[in-house]
Write an enzyme that holds these catalytic residues in place. Structure first.
Site, PDB file in Angstrom:
ATOM      1  N   GLU A   3       0.746  -1.215  -0.010  1.00  8.84           N
ATOM      2  CA  GLU A   3       0.112  -0.073  -0.187  1.00  8.84           C
ATOM      3  C   GLU A   3       0.574   1.219  -0.010  1.00  8.84           C
ATOM      4  O   GLU A   3       0.447   2.380  -0.642  1.00  8.84           O
ATOM      5  CB  GLU A   3      -1.058   0.010   1.218  1.00  8.84           C
ATOM      6  CG  GLU A   3      -2.011  -0.901   1.068  1.00  8.84           C
ATOM      7  CD  GLU A   3      -2.849  -1.334  -0.105  1.00  8.84           C
ATOM      8  OE1 GLU A   3      -3.069  -0.246  -0.998  1.00  8.84           O
ATOM      9  OE2 GLU A   3      -3.006  -2.325  -0.570  1.00  8.84           O
ATOM     10  N   HIS A   5       2.283   2.310  -3.441  1.00  6.26           N
ATOM     11  CA  HIS A   5       1.325   3.118  -4.107  1.00  6.26           C
ATOM     12  C   HIS A   5       1.385   4.635  -3.877  1.00  6.26           C
ATOM     13  O   HIS A   5       1.195   5.441  -4.757  1.00  6.26           O
ATOM     14  CB  HIS A   5      -0.159   2.820  -3.788  1.00  6.26           C
ATOM     15  CG  HIS A   5      -0.618   1.815  -4.473  1.00  6.26           C
ATOM     16  ND1 HIS A   5      -0.859   1.567  -5.839  1.00  6.26           N
ATOM     17  CD2 HIS A   5      -1.425   0.470  -3.901  1.00  6.26           C
ATOM     18  CE1 HIS A   5      -1.332   0.327  -6.191  1.00  6.26           C
ATOM     19  NE2 HIS A   5      -1.685  -0.229  -4.989  1.00  6.26           N
TER      20      HIS A   5
HETATM   21 NI    NI Z   1      -2.318  -2.198  -4.711  1.00  8.28          NI
END
Ligand code: NI
Length: 177
Positions: A143, A146
């Site tokens: 995450e 990202h």
């Molecule tokens: Ni993802």
């Protein structure tokens, strides 16, 4: 709150570094988190980063508890993590299969640090400081990537270990992301 469209790989907004959140506990932040939560739940994701719904802020959510997309993994508590900072706790890396709501229908084998400390803030601006390992550590790294404009296929060492979920894992009825 609403289920938002998840941007797919190829959209340049997924490649831009996200900006830090500067104001906590605001209606705007709570609305963003509500939409992220609804979107992640609707798609059975293990996590979601704000840039995936087109918002360039350092906000991620994650959590796994009986998720049909990840039936084999240990539970990860639902977490809101804002302005995160990661520090690996060990040099060891481990390969594991990942998917992503921005890369639907695919899985890839990705190396991640096996243990790490993560720090950041919750929606109210309260500090978060955890040391984790295993799948929890993997989800956080995915995450937070990202927020740097990194999608997991960019981390795959051997592209032979990247393919369609239904072909890699036939008959396992993993949902189609
Ligand atoms: Ni993802």
């Amino acid at each position: 709150m609403a289920v938002r469209e998840v941007l797919k790989m190829g959209d340049p907004r997924l490649l831009s570094p996200a900006h830090p959140v500067t104001a906590f506990d605001t209606p705007e932040l709570h609305a963003l988190l509500g939409d992220m939560h609804d979107t992640m739940r609707a798609l059975n994701g293990a996590g979601l980063a704000a840039p995936q719904i087109g918002v360039g802020l350092q906000v991620v959510i994650f959590g796994v508890n009986g998720n049909p997309r990840y039936p084999e993994v240990e539970p990860v508590p639902f977490t809101v993590l804002i302005n995160p900072v990661l520090a690996p706790l060990a040099g060891a890396m481990e390969e594991g299969w990942e998917g992503c709501l921005s890369v639907p229908g695919m899985r890839g084998l990705v190396p991640r640090h096996t243990a790490l400390r993560y720090q950041g803030f919750d929606a109210s601006g309260e500090a978060i400081d955890r040391s984790v390992r295993g799948f929890h550590a993997r989800v956080v790294q995915h995450e937070v990537d990202h927020l740097q404009g990194i999608l997991y296929p960019m981390r795959i060492r051997d592209m032979r270990n990247f393919g369609f979920t239904e072909t890699l894992f036939p008959g396992q009825d993993l949902s189609d992301d």
